[in-house]
Design a protein around this motif. Structure first.
Motif, PDB file in Angstrom:
ATOM      1  N   MET A 134     -47.176  21.534 -12.853  1.00 59.70           N
ATOM      2  CA  MET A 134     -47.415  20.712 -14.036  1.00 59.70           C
ATOM      3  C   MET A 134     -46.361  19.618 -14.192  1.00 59.70           C
ATOM      4  N   GLY A 135     -45.090  19.979 -13.995  1.00 55.72           N
ATOM      5  CA  GLY A 135     -44.029  18.975 -14.086  1.00 55.72           C
ATOM      6  C   GLY A 135     -44.190  17.902 -13.030  1.00 55.72           C
ATOM      7  N   GLY A 136     -44.467  18.335 -11.792  1.00 51.65           N
ATOM      8  CA  GLY A 136     -44.669  17.363 -10.698  1.00 51.65           C
ATOM      9  C   GLY A 136     -45.858  16.461 -10.945  1.00 51.65           C
ATOM     10  N   PHE A 137     -46.906  17.011 -11.533  1.00 52.25           N
ATOM     11  CA  PHE A 137     -48.107  16.236 -11.838  1.00 52.25           C
ATOM     12  C   PHE A 137     -47.790  15.090 -12.802  1.00 52.25           C
ATOM     13  N   PHE A 138     -47.086  15.394 -13.879  1.00 55.25           N
ATOM     14  CA  PHE A 138     -46.792  14.363 -14.878  1.00 55.25           C
ATOM     15  C   PHE A 138     -45.758  13.354 -14.377  1.00 55.25           C
ATOM     16  N   VAL A 139     -44.748  13.830 -13.675  1.00 52.90           N
ATOM     17  CA  VAL A 139     -43.734  12.906 -13.149  1.00 52.90           C
ATOM     18  C   VAL A 139     -44.350  11.958 -12.120  1.00 52.90           C
ATOM     19  N   SER A 140     -45.166  12.495 -11.214  1.00 48.82           N
ATOM     20  CA  SER A 140     -45.768  11.639 -10.175  1.00 48.82           C
ATOM     21  C   SER A 140     -46.708  10.607 -10.774  1.00 48.82           C
ATOM     22  N   ASN A 141     -47.478  11.008 -11.784  1.00 46.75           N
ATOM     23  CA  ASN A 141     -48.442  10.081 -12.376  1.00 46.75           C
ATOM     24  C   ASN A 141     -47.799   9.053 -13.304  1.00 46.75           C
ATOM     25  N   PHE A 142     -46.941   9.511 -14.201  1.00 45.12           N
ATOM     26  CA  PHE A 142     -46.376   8.604 -15.201  1.00 45.12           C
ATOM     27  C   PHE A 142     -45.140   7.846 -14.723  1.00 45.12           C
ATOM     28  N   VAL A 143     -44.404   8.418 -13.771  1.00 45.25           N
ATOM     29  CA  VAL A 143     -43.177   7.771 -13.307  1.00 45.25           C
ATOM     30  C   VAL A 143     -43.383   7.090 -11.952  1.00 45.25           C
ATOM     31  N   LEU A 144     -43.796   7.845 -10.947  1.00 40.87           N
ATOM     32  CA  LEU A 144     -43.931   7.278  -9.604  1.00 40.87           C
ATOM     33  C   LEU A 144     -45.121   6.334  -9.488  1.00 40.87           C
ATOM     34  N   LEU A 145     -46.275   6.731 -10.040  1.00 44.92           N
ATOM     35  CA  LEU A 145     -47.479   5.896  -9.961  1.00 44.92           C
ATOM     36  C   LEU A 145     -47.634   4.953 -11.157  1.00 44.92           C
ATOM     37  N   PHE A 165     -56.047  27.664 -22.321  1.00 49.18           N
ATOM     38  CA  PHE A 165     -54.666  27.358 -22.691  1.00 49.18           C
ATOM     39  C   PHE A 165     -54.103  26.275 -21.777  1.00 49.18           C
ATOM     40  N   LEU A 166     -54.280  26.446 -20.468  1.00 52.72           N
ATOM     41  CA  LEU A 166     -53.765  25.464 -19.511  1.00 52.72           C
ATOM     42  C   LEU A 166     -54.352  24.076 -19.767  1.00 52.72           C
ATOM     43  N   ARG A 167     -55.661  24.036 -19.975  1.00 50.61           N
ATOM     44  CA  ARG A 167     -56.320  22.741 -20.182  1.00 50.61           C
ATOM     45  C   ARG A 167     -55.841  22.080 -21.484  1.00 50.61           C
ATOM     46  N   SER A 168     -55.686  22.871 -22.531  1.00 52.66           N
ATOM     47  CA  SER A 168     -55.205  22.338 -23.812  1.00 52.66           C
ATOM     48  C   SER A 168     -53.760  21.862 -23.693  1.00 52.66           C
ATOM     49  N   PHE A 169     -52.942  22.645 -22.986  1.00 56.03           N
ATOM     50  CA  PHE A 169     -51.541  22.287 -22.803  1.00 56.03           C
ATOM     51  C   PHE A 169     -51.426  20.982 -22.020  1.00 56.03           C
ATOM     52  N   MET A 170     -52.150  20.876 -20.912  1.00 52.65           N
ATOM     53  CA  MET A 170     -52.102  19.671 -20.078  1.00 52.65           C
ATOM     54  C   MET A 170     -52.617  18.448 -20.841  1.00 52.65           C
ATOM     55  N   THR A 171     -53.671  18.624 -21.612  1.00 55.57           N
ATOM     56  CA  THR A 171     -54.240  17.523 -22.394  1.00 55.57           C
ATOM     57  C   THR A 171     -53.255  17.068 -23.473  1.00 55.57           C
ATOM     58  N   ASN A 172     -52.625  18.041 -24.127  1.00 61.99           N
ATOM     59  CA  ASN A 172     -51.638  17.740 -25.156  1.00 61.99           C
ATOM     60  C   ASN A 172     -50.462  16.954 -24.584  1.00 61.99           C
ATOM     61  N   ARG A 173     -49.941  17.407 -23.443  1.00 62.65           N
ATOM     62  CA  ARG A 173     -48.793  16.727 -22.820  1.00 62.65           C
ATOM     63  C   ARG A 173     -49.185  15.362 -22.267  1.00 62.65           C
ATOM     64  N   ASN A 174     -50.418  15.223 -21.805  1.00 61.37           N
ATOM     65  CA  ASN A 174     -50.893  13.927 -21.334  1.00 61.37           C
ATOM     66  C   ASN A 174     -50.855  12.901 -22.469  1.00 61.37           C
ATOM     67  N   THR A 175     -51.324  13.315 -23.641  1.00 62.41           N
ATOM     68  CA  THR A 175     -51.298  12.437 -24.815  1.00 62.41           C
ATOM     69  C   THR A 175     -49.866  12.079 -25.185  1.00 62.41           C
ATOM     70  N   PHE A 176     -48.977  13.078 -25.164  1.00 64.87           N
ATOM     71  CA  PHE A 176     -47.577  12.858 -25.521  1.00 64.87           C
ATOM     72  C   PHE A 176     -46.900  11.888 -24.555  1.00 64.87           C
ATOM     73  N   PHE A 177     -47.049  12.129 -23.245  1.00 65.33           N
ATOM     74  CA  PHE A 177     -46.390  11.271 -22.258  1.00 65.33           C
ATOM     75  C   PHE A 177     -47.007   9.871 -22.222  1.00 65.33           C
ATOM     76  N   SER A 178     -48.283   9.797 -22.495  1.00 65.47           N
ATOM     77  CA  SER A 178     -48.948   8.490 -22.542  1.00 65.47           C
ATOM     78  C   SER A 178     -48.369   7.635 -23.666  1.00 65.47           C
ATOM     79  N   LYS A 179     -48.125   8.252 -24.812  1.00 61.12           N
ATOM     80  CA  LYS A 179     -47.566   7.525 -25.958  1.00 61.12           C
ATOM     81  C   LYS A 179     -46.089   7.189 -25.762  1.00 61.12           C
ATOM     82  N   ASN A 180     -45.392   7.993 -24.957  1.00 62.67           N
ATOM     83  CA  ASN A 180     -43.943   7.817 -24.764  1.00 62.67           C
ATOM     84  C   ASN A 180     -43.595   7.533 -23.300  1.00 62.67           C
TER      85      ASN A 180
END
Length: 207
Positions: A171-182, A94-109
């Motif tokens: 999870m929130g910190g992971f996506f914010v740091s990668n897509f916003v800060l980095l 579940f965690l891996r699917s959720f993270m992969t799904n959100r990665n695709t979403f944030f990558s597109k947006n």
């Protein structure tokens, strides 16, 4: 998104047209590659009209995103969790699917995500307006997920509030740091695996 915004009685005809054009142009060209002058031209208004109503391009985007998040985010969360959660899927899957799904979403947006996060960091009133909707939509559904995996013996029996804080922070910190800060365009499978392993080490039951 346009249909949601059209429901608002507070929008004038000009504002609705500006929003409509902005949504279409942001989607087609990306936020960074869209200028207010281009939006004004397509909407048939003077560029000064956009500045008069919204002040900046960032504020125009927020005028689109705030009502969208308030109305659509809960339904989107329902659809996501229903899709990812089934009887056969383990907590790790579940965690891996959720993270992969959100990665695709944030990558597109990514551009829109960056602006919304940046504005929420600097504008306290925006945080107060949006965070309760996001937190309520996500927390209720995550608690259901947590309870399911607790009953299956895959998550430690610790308070749900503590688990929610851990999951949202990691999870929130992971996506914010990668897509916003980095400013990354995407994250790799190995990076997602590392986060999943980190969460499992903290929450997963040892056998």
């Amino acid at each position: 998104m346009a249909k949601i915004l059209q429901k608002s009685n507070k929008q004038t005809v000009k504002k609705k047209k500006i929003i409509e054009v902005a949504i279409a142009t942001f989607a087609e060209k990306g936020y960074s590659n869209t200028s207010t002058s281009e939006i004004a031209k397509k909407a048939g208004v003077a560029e000064g009209t956009i500045f008069k109503h919204y002040g900046t391009k960032e504020n125009l985007l927020l005028a689109i995103m705030v009502p969208f998040l308030k109305e659509f985010f809960p339904a989107m969360a329902d659809e996501l969790f229903e899709e990812l959660l089934d009887e056969e899927r383990s907590f790790e899957e579940f965690l891996r699917s959720f993270m992969t799904n959100r990665n695709t979403f944030f990558s597109k947006n990514r551009e829109i995500f960056q602006v919304v996060i940046k504005e929420m960091i600097y504008k306290e009133e925006l945080r107060h307006e949006l965070l309760p909707y996001i937190a309520e939509a996500a927390s209720k559904r995550l608690v259901n997920v947590i309870e399911i995996f607790k009953q299956r013996g895959e998550i430690k029996d610790v308070p749900n509030e503590s688990i929610l804080k851990m999951l949202s922070t990691v999870m929130g910190g992971f996506f914010v740091s990668n897509f916003v800060l980095l400013n990354k365009s995407s994250v790799s499978k190995s990076e997602i695996d590392e986060v999943v392993l980190f969460i499992l080490n903290g929450l997963g039951q040892s056998h």
